[in-house]
Design an enzyme around this catalytic site. Structure first.
Site, PDB file in Angstrom:
ATOM      1  N   HIS A 174      -9.495  -3.679  33.566  1.00  0.00           N
ATOM      2  CA  HIS A 174     -10.526  -2.636  33.660  1.00  0.00           C
ATOM      3  C   HIS A 174      -9.916  -1.329  34.137  1.00  0.00           C
ATOM      4  O   HIS A 174      -9.555  -1.186  35.303  1.00  0.00           O
ATOM      5  CB  HIS A 174     -11.647  -3.110  34.603  1.00  0.00           C
ATOM      6  CG  HIS A 174     -12.809  -2.189  34.652  1.00  0.00           C
ATOM      7  ND1 HIS A 174     -13.449  -1.849  35.817  1.00  0.00           N
ATOM      8  CD2 HIS A 174     -13.458  -1.514  33.668  1.00  0.00           C
ATOM      9  CE1 HIS A 174     -14.427  -1.010  35.541  1.00  0.00           C
ATOM     10  NE2 HIS A 174     -14.458  -0.801  34.255  1.00  0.00           N
ATOM     11  N   GLU A 223      -8.396  -2.732  37.530  1.00  0.00           N
ATOM     12  CA  GLU A 223      -8.854  -4.022  38.044  1.00  0.00           C
ATOM     13  C   GLU A 223      -8.418  -5.102  37.054  1.00  0.00           C
ATOM     14  O   GLU A 223      -8.761  -5.022  35.869  1.00  0.00           O
ATOM     15  CB  GLU A 223     -10.392  -4.044  38.172  1.00  0.00           C
ATOM     16  CG  GLU A 223     -10.915  -3.170  39.287  1.00  0.00           C
ATOM     17  CD  GLU A 223     -12.452  -3.152  39.367  1.00  0.00           C
ATOM     18  OE1 GLU A 223     -12.987  -3.236  40.471  1.00  0.00           O
ATOM     19  OE2 GLU A 223     -13.099  -3.035  38.316  1.00  0.00           O
ATOM     20  N   ASN A 249     -17.360  -1.041  40.862  1.00  0.00           N
ATOM     21  CA  ASN A 249     -18.717  -0.680  40.451  1.00  0.00           C
ATOM     22  C   ASN A 249     -19.772  -1.420  41.257  1.00  0.00           C
ATOM     23  O   ASN A 249     -20.832  -0.890  41.549  1.00  0.00           O
ATOM     24  CB  ASN A 249     -18.903  -0.920  38.942  1.00  0.00           C
ATOM     25  CG  ASN A 249     -18.126   0.109  38.131  1.00  0.00           C
ATOM     26  OD1 ASN A 249     -17.788   1.174  38.645  1.00  0.00           O
ATOM     27  ND2 ASN A 249     -17.813  -0.211  36.900  1.00  0.00           N
TER      28      ASN A 249
HETATM   29  N1  LIG Z   1     -16.359   5.376  29.315  1.00  0.00           N
HETATM   30  C1  LIG Z   1     -16.102   4.940  30.539  1.00  0.00           C
HETATM   31  O1  LIG Z   1     -16.201   5.667  31.530  1.00  0.00           O
HETATM   32  C2  LIG Z   1     -15.639   3.524  30.729  1.00  0.00           C
HETATM   33  C3  LIG Z   1     -14.940   3.189  31.898  1.00  0.00           C
HETATM   34  C4  LIG Z   1     -14.450   1.888  32.063  1.00  0.00           C
HETATM   35  C5  LIG Z   1     -14.706   0.944  31.074  1.00  0.00           C
HETATM   36  N2  LIG Z   1     -15.418   1.293  29.957  1.00  0.00           N
HETATM   37  C6  LIG Z   1     -15.609   0.248  28.937  1.00  0.00           C
HETATM   38  O2  LIG Z   1     -14.683   0.490  27.881  1.00  0.00           O
HETATM   39  C7  LIG Z   1     -15.233   0.075  26.641  1.00  0.00           C
HETATM   40  C8  LIG Z   1     -15.209   1.229  25.664  1.00  0.00           C
HETATM   41  O3  LIG Z   1     -15.945   2.304  26.182  1.00  0.00           O
HETATM   42  P1  LIG Z   1     -15.783   3.792  25.644  1.00  0.00           P
HETATM   43  O4  LIG Z   1     -16.468   4.672  26.593  1.00  0.00           O
HETATM   44  O5  LIG Z   1     -14.359   4.062  25.282  1.00  0.00           O
HETATM   45  O6  LIG Z   1     -16.660   3.715  24.282  1.00  0.00           O
HETATM   46  P2  LIG Z   1     -16.568   4.657  23.017  1.00  0.00           P
HETATM   47  O7  LIG Z   1     -17.889   4.552  22.353  1.00  0.00           O
HETATM   48  O8  LIG Z   1     -16.040   6.001  23.370  1.00  0.00           O
HETATM   49  O9  LIG Z   1     -15.471   3.951  22.099  1.00  0.00           O
HETATM   50  C9  LIG Z   1     -15.667   2.746  21.439  1.00  0.00           C
HETATM   51  C10 LIG Z   1     -14.826   2.747  20.173  1.00  0.00           C
HETATM   52  O10 LIG Z   1     -14.889   1.458  19.586  1.00  0.00           O
HETATM   53  C11 LIG Z   1     -15.009   1.605  18.193  1.00  0.00           C
HETATM   54  N3  LIG Z   1     -15.588   0.402  17.634  1.00  0.00           N
HETATM   55  C12 LIG Z   1     -16.884   0.106  17.369  1.00  0.00           C
HETATM   56  N4  LIG Z   1     -16.983  -1.156  16.901  1.00  0.00           N
HETATM   57  C13 LIG Z   1     -15.726  -1.662  16.866  1.00  0.00           C
HETATM   58  C14 LIG Z   1     -15.189  -2.907  16.480  1.00  0.00           C
HETATM   59  N5  LIG Z   1     -15.966  -3.890  16.041  1.00  0.00           N
HETATM   60  N6  LIG Z   1     -13.855  -3.060  16.551  1.00  0.00           N
HETATM   61  C15 LIG Z   1     -13.064  -2.084  16.994  1.00  0.00           C
HETATM   62  N7  LIG Z   1     -13.517  -0.888  17.383  1.00  0.00           N
HETATM   63  C16 LIG Z   1     -14.835  -0.683  17.330  1.00  0.00           C
HETATM   64  C17 LIG Z   1     -15.842   2.843  18.003  1.00  0.00           C
HETATM   65  O11 LIG Z   1     -15.625   3.414  16.715  1.00  0.00           O
HETATM   66  C18 LIG Z   1     -15.331   3.734  19.122  1.00  0.00           C
HETATM   67  O12 LIG Z   1     -14.253   4.537  18.684  1.00  0.00           O
HETATM   68  C19 LIG Z   1     -16.623  -0.452  26.951  1.00  0.00           C
HETATM   69  O13 LIG Z   1     -16.551  -1.839  27.127  1.00  0.00           O
HETATM   70  C20 LIG Z   1     -16.964   0.238  28.251  1.00  0.00           C
HETATM   71  O14 LIG Z   1     -17.891  -0.495  29.029  1.00  0.00           O
HETATM   72  C21 LIG Z   1     -15.862   2.559  29.754  1.00  0.00           C
END
Ligand SMILES: NC(=O)c1ccc[n+]([C@@H]2O[C@H](COP(=O)([O-])OP(=O)(O)OC[C@H]3O[C@@H](n4cnc5c(N)ncnc54)[C@H](O)[C@@H]3O)[C@@H](O)[C@H]2O)c1
Length: 529
Positions: free
Chosen positions: A143, A155, A193
């Protein structure tokens, strides 16, 4: 480079906010990276972002131009999942959707049969993702925090199925990225979190009960607590809808536990479309120029003399501070037994409510008729203390925790029967005064005590070690101290006292002490220290 982790090539699945950031930090740390996204049009944008971000690093002298060029060469983008076949580690950063991730994990397990499969999920169960794969022992959580290239914390999440060797390799890998890794049990919100839930939850309750407005809570958090931002500023930044969804998911994951109950104010804001900065209006209005916070009042102090009563570190600190500032001070470790010739008395029994009551009543009996009685409403409402005495009109409260050197303001309160203005006496401490409503713990002590309690619950439940929780909260959220170290600074008994006061006042389970904090109170220190 492969020392301890055996990883050379990293696959990143999902090239959004987190995926692109993770790919960047892996490439600049010397790993070969394959960045895949299900939507091909996302890939050039992700590469462009990485190019721009690394270019900025070069301009700031943080990255060597040659190292940047090599990193960009090591980064390839891929339009098919099969391109991840040769990876030693795949970090999944696809949208936070359980079914989507389950589908991805079952496919990834077949495509990359020898790789460690790690998810960047913030809230889903790693165990549930591991369970859809043929070799669940090589699945774990990894994480990262946003922005991944900047934030120092990772994490490493251990599901029940995860092999210890996989956890060790991921910790070594995170170190190779220049990150600090903490190990967390697969449980809702992991460490950071989860432990931070009360930062928002208590802020919302203070405002919801009309004890203070958002700006007052934020100010107390920043200037009394030393947090970079207050809870309302942060909720507006993250999005109130996002925060509400997270609150609901915690509440559900913890089977309706009252500590995690979402606040009606969140729902109200979401329903009215006030979602924070992104809609121009949240707890604050962003369509207007931001109002500069008014300087806080610091009235002319009353010349004294003062009494300070209590057997706590806070009492000793108050007495020392008043003396340093040139006031005459009478110090009392316990209840007085003869008349006190002072202008005001500070009561500072923040650890024990029974002792507090005898102290407050004895002070009232022995103070001159016109003297002020300033009770520490850290562990009892000022109005409650006023109910114990003959002269309630002289009682007002202040809410703080030691060390005072950490505080840039003093929270104070009056109650329904306060008649005399207490501010000239409070001003003797030399801290600007912030008025809040009357409930135990004011704003900052209440938030801190609830954070410490949640940290103690998490450690008691085996989520992580106390030192890792402290590291996580400092590095993941920029808190000035980790909750355990912070409670040591303030005194674990004083912190437990705030929760006693809140539990008594509200009659709610939400404020019950975590078993670990209860043990710490008995010992006067953390059992692990
Ligand atoms: N944004 C944050 O602050 C944050 C922080 C820590 C963890 N996360 C976690 O990280 C993960 C991604 O979050 P994010 O903010 O980068 O989201 P995001 O929406 O910016 O990015 C997700 C990406 O995944 C792609 N995608 C969609 N379906 C897919 C598939 N089947 N296979 C491969 N790629 C696919 C999308 O096109 C997109 O580019 C989530 O699990 C989120 O909970 C986010």
């Amino acid at each position: 480079m492969t020392e301890g982790h055996g990883i050379r090539t990293v696959g990143v699945c999902g090239a959004g906010t987190m995926g692109a950031g993770i790919a960047q930090v892996c490439a600049t740390s010397g790993f070969s990276v394959v960045l895949y996204d299900a939507f091909a049009e996302v890939l050039p944008k992700a590469r462009e972002r990485i190019e721009q971000d690394t270019d900025r690093l070069v301009q700031r002298g943080r990255l060597d131009p040659e190292a940047r060029a090599q990193a960009l060469q090591r980064l390839q983008t891929a339009e098919t999942l099969e391109a991840l076949a040769g990876c030693d580690l795949v970090v999944e950063a696809a949208p936070e959707d359980l079914n989507l991730k389950k589908d991805l994990f079952s496919r990834l397990a077949a495509v990359a049969p020898h790789a460690i499969l790690a998810t960047n999920t913030s809230s889903l169960s790693v165990a549930e993702l591991a369970a859809v794969t043929a070799l669940p022992q090589r699945v774990a959580g990894l994480h990262f925090f946003n922005p991944a290239p900047v934030m120092a914390l990772v994490e490493v999440v251990r599901a029940p199925q995860t092999a210890p060797e996989v956890v060790e390799r991921l910790v070594a890998f995170a170190r190779a990225l220049g990150k600090t890794a903490i190990v967390a049990k697969d449980s809702p919100g992991f460490v950071v979190n989860r432990v931070n839930r009360p930062f928002y939850g208590e802020g919302l309750r203070v405002v919801g009960e009309g004890l203070a407005d958002c700006a007052t809570v934020d100010r107390a958090a920043r200037e009394a607590g030393g947090f970079r931002m207050g809870p309302f500023e942060l909720m507006d930044l993250v999005g109130i809808d996002v925060g509400y969804a997270v609150a609901q998911s915690f509440h559900q994951a913890f089977a309706g536990e009252s500590r995690f109950r979402p606040h009606p104010l969140q729902r109200e804001m979401v329903l009215s479309g006030r979602l924070g900065r992104k809609t121009g209006r949240g707890f604050y209005d962003y369509t207007q120029p931001a109002a500069k916070p008014e300087p806080l009042p610091l009235p002319q102090p009353h010349p004294g003399p003062y009494a300070v009563a209590g057997s706590t570190a806070l009492a000793r600190e108050l007495a020392g501070r008043l003396r340093e500032r040139g006031f005459e001070v009478v110090e009392l470790a316990g209840p007085p037994d003869r008349a006190l010739h002072v202008a005001a008395a500070f009561e500072a029994e923040v650890e024990d409510r029974d002792r507090k009551r005898s102290l407050v009543t004895a002070l009232d009996r022995h103070l001159p008729e016109d003297a002020a009685l300033l009770v520490a409403c850290t562990n009892a409402a000022a109005g409650e203390c006023a109910g114990w005495v003959q002269h309630p009109e002289r009682v007002a409260g202040y809410a703080t925790l030691p060390p005072l050197a950490d505080r840039k303001l003093l929270e104070w309160t009056a109650h329904e029967r306060t008649r005399n203005d207490p501010t000239p006496y409070l001003a003797a401490l030399g801290l600007p005064l912030l008025r809040v409503g009357d409930a135990p713990g004011g704003v900052f002590p209440r938030i801190l005590a609830a954070l410490v309690n949640e940290a103690a619950f998490a450690v008691g439940e085996g989520v992580a070690s106390a030192p890792d929780v402290d590291l996580g909260m400092r590095l993941g959220l920029n808190h000035p101290f980790g909750p355990f170290a912070w409670a040591d600074r303030a005194g674990v008994r004083a912190v437990a006292g705030v929760l006693d006061g809140l539990r008594d006042y509200y009659g709610e389970e939400r404020y019950r002490l975590a078993p670990l904090l209860r043990r710490a109170r008995w010992l006067g220190r953390w059992p692990h220290a």
